[in-house]
Design a protein around this motif. Structure first.
Motif, PDB file in Angstrom:
ATOM      1  N   ILE A   7       0.865  -1.185   0.000  1.00  0.00           N
ATOM      2  CA  ILE A   7       0.000   0.000   0.000  1.00  0.00           C
ATOM      3  C   ILE A   7       0.899   1.231   0.000  1.00  0.00           C
ATOM      4  O   ILE A   7       1.779   1.358   0.862  1.00  0.00           O
ATOM      5  CB  ILE A   7      -0.921   0.007   1.232  1.00  0.00           C
ATOM      6  CG1 ILE A   7      -1.727  -1.298   1.283  1.00  0.00           C
ATOM      7  CG2 ILE A   7      -1.846   1.221   1.228  1.00  0.00           C
ATOM      8  CD1 ILE A   7      -2.434  -1.528   2.606  1.00  0.00           C
ATOM      9  N   ILE A   8       0.689   2.120  -0.952  1.00  0.00           N
ATOM     10  CA  ILE A   8       1.539   3.295  -1.116  1.00  0.00           C
ATOM     11  C   ILE A   8       0.766   4.539  -0.706  1.00  0.00           C
ATOM     12  O   ILE A   8      -0.258   4.876  -1.313  1.00  0.00           O
ATOM     13  CB  ILE A   8       2.023   3.438  -2.576  1.00  0.00           C
ATOM     14  CG1 ILE A   8       2.564   2.103  -3.106  1.00  0.00           C
ATOM     15  CG2 ILE A   8       3.045   4.554  -2.686  1.00  0.00           C
ATOM     16  CD1 ILE A   8       3.718   1.528  -2.338  1.00  0.00           C
ATOM     17  N   SER A  72       5.270  11.498  -8.789  1.00  0.00           N
ATOM     18  CA  SER A  72       6.633  11.227  -8.341  1.00  0.00           C
ATOM     19  C   SER A  72       6.644  10.490  -7.005  1.00  0.00           C
ATOM     20  O   SER A  72       7.424   9.548  -6.801  1.00  0.00           O
ATOM     21  CB  SER A  72       7.401  12.544  -8.227  1.00  0.00           C
ATOM     22  OG  SER A  72       8.671  12.340  -7.653  1.00  0.00           O
ATOM     23  N   ALA A  73       5.766  10.899  -6.097  1.00  0.00           N
ATOM     24  CA  ALA A  73       5.703  10.266  -4.777  1.00  0.00           C
ATOM     25  C   ALA A  73       5.211   8.826  -4.882  1.00  0.00           C
ATOM     26  O   ALA A  73       5.755   7.919  -4.238  1.00  0.00           O
ATOM     27  CB  ALA A  73       4.793  11.078  -3.857  1.00  0.00           C
ATOM     28  N   ARG A  74       4.172   8.610  -5.686  1.00  0.00           N
ATOM     29  CA  ARG A  74       3.681   7.240  -5.864  1.00  0.00           C
ATOM     30  C   ARG A  74       4.753   6.351  -6.484  1.00  0.00           C
ATOM     31  O   ARG A  74       4.979   5.223  -6.039  1.00  0.00           O
ATOM     32  CB  ARG A  74       2.436   7.245  -6.758  1.00  0.00           C
ATOM     33  CG  ARG A  74       1.167   7.715  -6.061  1.00  0.00           C
ATOM     34  CD  ARG A  74      -0.043   7.513  -6.940  1.00  0.00           C
ATOM     35  NE  ARG A  74      -1.234   8.130  -6.356  1.00  0.00           N
ATOM     36  CZ  ARG A  74      -2.174   8.740  -7.047  1.00  0.00           C
ATOM     37  NH1 ARG A  74      -2.076   8.830  -8.355  1.00  0.00           N
ATOM     38  NH2 ARG A  74      -3.226   9.265  -6.441  1.00  0.00           N
ATOM     39  N   ASN A  75       5.407   6.867  -7.505  1.00  0.00           N
ATOM     40  CA  ASN A  75       6.455   6.077  -8.160  1.00  0.00           C
ATOM     41  C   ASN A  75       7.576   5.710  -7.201  1.00  0.00           C
ATOM     42  O   ASN A  75       8.099   4.587  -7.228  1.00  0.00           O
ATOM     43  CB  ASN A  75       7.027   6.851  -9.350  1.00  0.00           C
ATOM     44  CG  ASN A  75       6.067   6.908 -10.533  1.00  0.00           C
ATOM     45  OD1 ASN A  75       5.136   6.117 -10.636  1.00  0.00           O
ATOM     46  ND2 ASN A  75       6.285   7.864 -11.424  1.00  0.00           N
ATOM     47  N   GLY A 160       5.276   3.582 -15.059  1.00  0.00           N
ATOM     48  CA  GLY A 160       4.735   4.225 -13.875  1.00  0.00           C
ATOM     49  C   GLY A 160       3.781   5.364 -14.158  1.00  0.00           C
ATOM     50  O   GLY A 160       3.266   5.532 -15.272  1.00  0.00           O
ATOM     51  N   PHE A 161       3.539   6.162 -13.121  1.00  0.00           N
ATOM     52  CA  PHE A 161       2.676   7.336 -13.252  1.00  0.00           C
ATOM     53  C   PHE A 161       3.457   8.466 -13.930  1.00  0.00           C
ATOM     54  O   PHE A 161       4.639   8.672 -13.647  1.00  0.00           O
ATOM     55  CB  PHE A 161       2.189   7.795 -11.877  1.00  0.00           C
ATOM     56  CG  PHE A 161       1.190   6.860 -11.243  1.00  0.00           C
ATOM     57  CD1 PHE A 161      -0.169   6.999 -11.485  1.00  0.00           C
ATOM     58  CD2 PHE A 161       1.613   5.829 -10.400  1.00  0.00           C
ATOM     59  CE1 PHE A 161      -1.097   6.138 -10.910  1.00  0.00           C
ATOM     60  CE2 PHE A 161       0.701   4.961  -9.825  1.00  0.00           C
ATOM     61  CZ  PHE A 161      -0.660   5.114 -10.079  1.00  0.00           C
ATOM     62  N   ASP A 162       2.799   9.184 -14.819  1.00  0.00           N
ATOM     63  CA  ASP A 162       3.448  10.232 -15.601  1.00  0.00           C
ATOM     64  C   ASP A 162       3.710  11.451 -14.718  1.00  0.00           C
ATOM     65  O   ASP A 162       2.770  12.126 -14.267  1.00  0.00           O
ATOM     66  CB  ASP A 162       2.559  10.611 -16.787  1.00  0.00           C
ATOM     67  CG  ASP A 162       3.275  11.485 -17.804  1.00  0.00           C
ATOM     68  OD1 ASP A 162       4.194  12.229 -17.413  1.00  0.00           O
ATOM     69  OD2 ASP A 162       2.904  11.437 -18.991  1.00  0.00           O
ATOM     70  N   THR A 163       4.970  11.777 -14.474  1.00  0.00           N
ATOM     71  CA  THR A 163       5.330  12.890 -13.595  1.00  0.00           C
ATOM     72  C   THR A 163       5.107  14.258 -14.245  1.00  0.00           C
ATOM     73  O   THR A 163       5.210  15.282 -13.568  1.00  0.00           O
ATOM     74  CB  THR A 163       6.800  12.783 -13.157  1.00  0.00           C
ATOM     75  OG1 THR A 163       7.639  12.670 -14.315  1.00  0.00           O
ATOM     76  CG2 THR A 163       7.007  11.555 -12.280  1.00  0.00           C
ATOM     77  N   ASP A 164       4.797  14.288 -15.545  1.00  0.00           N
ATOM     78  CA  ASP A 164       4.467  15.561 -16.196  1.00  0.00           C
ATOM     79  C   ASP A 164       3.070  16.032 -15.825  1.00  0.00           C
ATOM     80  O   ASP A 164       2.750  17.218 -15.963  1.00  0.00           O
ATOM     81  CB  ASP A 164       4.552  15.427 -17.727  1.00  0.00           C
ATOM     82  CG  ASP A 164       5.984  15.305 -18.217  1.00  0.00           C
ATOM     83  OD1 ASP A 164       6.898  15.787 -17.511  1.00  0.00           O
ATOM     84  OD2 ASP A 164       6.189  14.728 -19.296  1.00  0.00           O
TER      85      ASP A 164
END
Length: 274
Positions: A7-8, A72-75, A160-164
């Protein structure tokens, strides 16, 4: 199967909600989990709160980083995760105590994403009425909230999630990337996710269709997945034409409803109903 679930929990200036969020994790009936708390450069007492939970239960893990935004935090948390299955959970939200148990029962059934029914709480208390998932519905709008289960290996495959996407919709883009080439989705028929509605909720801000931040995010998503949108929705020219026709119909209906003749007839009808 008893697989480890990671869990993130990214947290940025939300220490006041963190206890409630992490308590919902600790209350899970399914026990084989780890919870990675990611402090995304908070200036509040996030670290102090997080360390208390680390001391309380070794399954809580604390990670601190410079502020880089939600993606960024999730990644960063997922990168550190040891579990095969991942569940993002924002620090101001919470989950029902059987969410992990219900999801784990479906892990061996070939699903790429598993989620549930949801409830809004805080300023609003009501069930979150989202459209049923289909790949076409996903092309129209985001129909899966961020707190859904997926495999870490799939997260790796889509980078991952796109940090843009610093203004939101990063979860919508992630689901598109994950599912546009196929994959089964399962929705648990129970309310197991609770989304906090507050004055500064990102969802509330992003619901303003005139918001420039939406335009920025949509531009990135449409450009990145243009073939997917055209495949599911048709050409953008046709969509624009259909949207214009719909706009004309709505405008015509508004004209009728605002006409004196309609208002007079409506008053007579209401009088006769009494």
């Amino acid at each position: 199967m008893n697989l480890l679930i990671s869990i993130i929990v990214p947290c940025y200036e939300q220490a006041c909600y963190l206890d409630e969020c992490l308590q919902s994790v600790l209350d899970q009936t399914y026990q084989n989990w780890e919870c990675i708390i990611v402090n995304d450069g908070s200036a509040d007492h996030t670290e102090e709160v997080a360390q208390q939970w680390v001391e309380k239960d070794k399954r809580f893990i604390y990670l601190s980083k410079k502020n880089g935004g939600l993606s960024s935090a999730r990644n960063a948390g997922i990168e550190k995760a040891k579990g095969e299955w991942i569940l993002p959970l924002d620090a101001d939200d919470k989950i029902g105590n059987q969410y992990l148990e219900f999801a784990e029962e479906k892990f061996g059934d070939g699903y790429k994403v598993i989620y549930c029914k949801a409830q809004k709480f805080g300023l609003i208390h009501e069930e979150w009425d989202l459209p049923v998932y289909s790949i076409k519905n996903l092309a129209i709008q985001n129909v899966i909230f961020c707190t859904a289960f997926f495999r870490k290996e799939d997260w790796v495959k889509v980078n991952g999630f796109d940090t843009d996407l610093i203004y939101g919709w990063e979860d919508w883009e992630f689901w598109i990337a994950l599912l546009k080439n196929g994959g089964k989705v399962y929705r648990i028929d129970e309310i197991c996710f609770y989304y906090r509605i507050k004055e500064t909720s990102m969802l509330k801000e992003m619901s303003d269709k005139n918001n420039e931040k939406i335009t920025f995010s949509h531009h990135i998503i449409y450009k990145k997945h243009i073939e997917f949108f055209i495949r599911e929705l048709g050409s953008f020219q046709r969509l624009a034409e259909e949207n214009e026709k719909l706009h004309q119909k709505v405008s015509h209906l508004k004209t009728i409803l605002n006409s004196k003749r309609y208002q007079t007839v409506n008053k007579i009808f209401n009088f006769l109903r009494l």
